[in-house]
Design a protein around this motif. Structure first.
Motif, PDB file in Angstrom:
ATOM      1  N   ALA A  13       1.620   2.295  -1.984  1.00 12.41           N
ATOM      2  CA  ALA A  13       1.578   2.622  -0.555  1.00 12.41           C
ATOM      3  C   ALA A  13       2.662   3.648  -0.253  1.00 12.41           C
ATOM      4  O   ALA A  13       3.691   3.715  -0.925  1.00 12.41           O
ATOM      5  CB  ALA A  13       1.809   1.349   0.266  1.00 12.41           C
ATOM      6  N   ASN A  14       2.424   4.470   0.762  1.00 11.81           N
ATOM      7  CA  ASN A  14       3.404   5.452   1.237  1.00 11.81           C
ATOM      8  C   ASN A  14       3.928   6.336   0.113  1.00 11.81           C
ATOM      9  O   ASN A  14       5.125   6.596   0.016  1.00 11.81           O
ATOM     10  CB  ASN A  14       4.574   4.739   1.929  1.00 11.81           C
ATOM     11  CG  ASN A  14       4.101   3.892   3.081  1.00 11.81           C
ATOM     12  OD1 ASN A  14       3.281   4.331   3.883  1.00 11.81           O
ATOM     13  ND2 ASN A  14       4.580   2.671   3.153  1.00 11.81           N
ATOM     14  N   ASN A  15       3.045   6.822  -0.749  1.00 13.57           N
ATOM     15  CA  ASN A  15       3.469   7.651  -1.886  1.00 13.57           C
ATOM     16  C   ASN A  15       3.406   9.146  -1.590  1.00 13.57           C
ATOM     17  O   ASN A  15       3.718   9.953  -2.444  1.00 13.57           O
ATOM     18  CB  ASN A  15       2.661   7.305  -3.138  1.00 13.57           C
ATOM     19  CG  ASN A  15       1.174   7.574  -2.961  1.00 13.57           C
ATOM     20  OD1 ASN A  15       0.748   8.316  -2.098  1.00 13.57           O
ATOM     21  ND2 ASN A  15       0.380   6.953  -3.816  1.00 13.57           N
ATOM     22  N   ASN A  16       2.978   9.521  -0.405  1.00 15.55           N
ATOM     23  CA  ASN A  16       2.877  10.927   0.011  1.00 15.55           C
ATOM     24  C   ASN A  16       2.008  11.786  -0.911  1.00 15.55           C
ATOM     25  O   ASN A  16       2.155  12.996  -0.954  1.00 15.55           O
ATOM     26  CB  ASN A  16       4.262  11.564   0.126  1.00 15.55           C
ATOM     27  CG  ASN A  16       5.088  10.936   1.216  1.00 15.55           C
ATOM     28  OD1 ASN A  16       4.578  10.653   2.297  1.00 15.55           O
ATOM     29  ND2 ASN A  16       6.352  10.683   0.939  1.00 15.55           N
ATOM     30  N   VAL A  20      -3.873   4.620  -0.492  1.00 16.94           N
ATOM     31  CA  VAL A  20      -3.230   3.391  -0.937  1.00 16.94           C
ATOM     32  C   VAL A  20      -4.254   2.507  -1.644  1.00 16.94           C
ATOM     33  O   VAL A  20      -5.427   2.500  -1.290  1.00 16.94           O
ATOM     34  CB  VAL A  20      -2.591   2.650   0.261  1.00 16.94           C
ATOM     35  CG1 VAL A  20      -3.632   2.267   1.278  1.00 16.94           C
ATOM     36  CG2 VAL A  20      -1.817   1.448  -0.195  1.00 16.94           C
ATOM     37  N   TYR A  24      -1.969  -2.858  -3.253  1.00 18.01           N
ATOM     38  CA  TYR A  24      -0.915  -1.922  -3.632  1.00 18.01           C
ATOM     39  C   TYR A  24       0.366  -2.551  -4.161  1.00 18.01           C
ATOM     40  O   TYR A  24       1.158  -1.880  -4.792  1.00 18.01           O
ATOM     41  CB  TYR A  24      -0.592  -0.956  -2.495  1.00 18.01           C
ATOM     42  CG  TYR A  24      -0.194  -1.619  -1.201  1.00 18.01           C
ATOM     43  CD1 TYR A  24       1.120  -1.967  -0.976  1.00 18.01           C
ATOM     44  CD2 TYR A  24      -1.141  -1.877  -0.227  1.00 18.01           C
ATOM     45  CE1 TYR A  24       1.489  -2.581   0.212  1.00 18.01           C
ATOM     46  CE2 TYR A  24      -0.781  -2.477   0.955  1.00 18.01           C
ATOM     47  CZ  TYR A  24       0.534  -2.825   1.178  1.00 18.01           C
ATOM     48  OH  TYR A  24       0.896  -3.424   2.344  1.00 18.01           O
ATOM     49  N   ASP A  25       0.616  -3.829  -3.945  1.00 19.98           N
ATOM     50  CA  ASP A  25       1.798  -4.480  -4.520  1.00 19.98           C
ATOM     51  C   ASP A  25       1.478  -5.183  -5.843  1.00 19.98           C
ATOM     52  O   ASP A  25       2.319  -5.886  -6.385  1.00 19.98           O
ATOM     53  CB  ASP A  25       2.381  -5.508  -3.542  1.00 19.98           C
ATOM     54  CG  ASP A  25       3.193  -4.848  -2.444  1.00 19.98           C
ATOM     55  OD1 ASP A  25       3.704  -3.735  -2.677  1.00 19.98           O
ATOM     56  OD2 ASP A  25       3.319  -5.433  -1.360  1.00 19.98           O
TER      57      ASP A  25
END
Length: 82
Positions: A13-16, A20, A24-25
Motif C-alpha cells: 500500500a502507498n508505494n507511489n 494496492v 497488502y500486509d
C-alpha cells in the motif's frame, strides 16, 4: 503466473508506483511443486498443506493438458489436504 498472482495479492500500500494488493500486509512464499518429471497426488497434497499454521492462502492453477480439452484438478489426497 505465481509471481503475478502474488503481486496482485501482496502489492504494498502507498508505494507511489501502482495499485494496492487485496491483502497488502500479507507475506508471500513459493512452494516448488511443478519441477518434477510428473505430478503426483502426494506432491500436490504435501504442497497444499505445507505449514498451515502460518499460511493463510494457498493457490494452485490446474488447467488443460496439451490437448486443450482435458481440465486437470485436485485428486483425492489433495482434496483431503484442502
Amino acid at each position: 503466473h505465481g509471481t503475478r498472482c502474488a503481486g496482485e495479492v501482496s502489492a504494498a500500500a502507498n508505494n507511489n508506483i501502482c495499485g494496492v494488493g487485496v491483502a497488502y500486509d500479507s507475506k508471500v512464499a513459493g512452494i516448488r511443486m511443478l519441477d518434477q518429471p510428473f505430478m503426483t497426488d502426494i506432491i500436490e497434497a504435501s504442497s497444499i498443506s505445507h505449514m498451515p499454521q502460518v499460511i493463510d492462502i494457498y493457490s494452485a492453477s490446474w488447467g488443460p493438458t496439451d490437448n486443450g480439452k482435458t481440465v486437470d484438478g485436485p485428486r483425492e489426497l489433495t482434496l483431503q489436504a484442502m
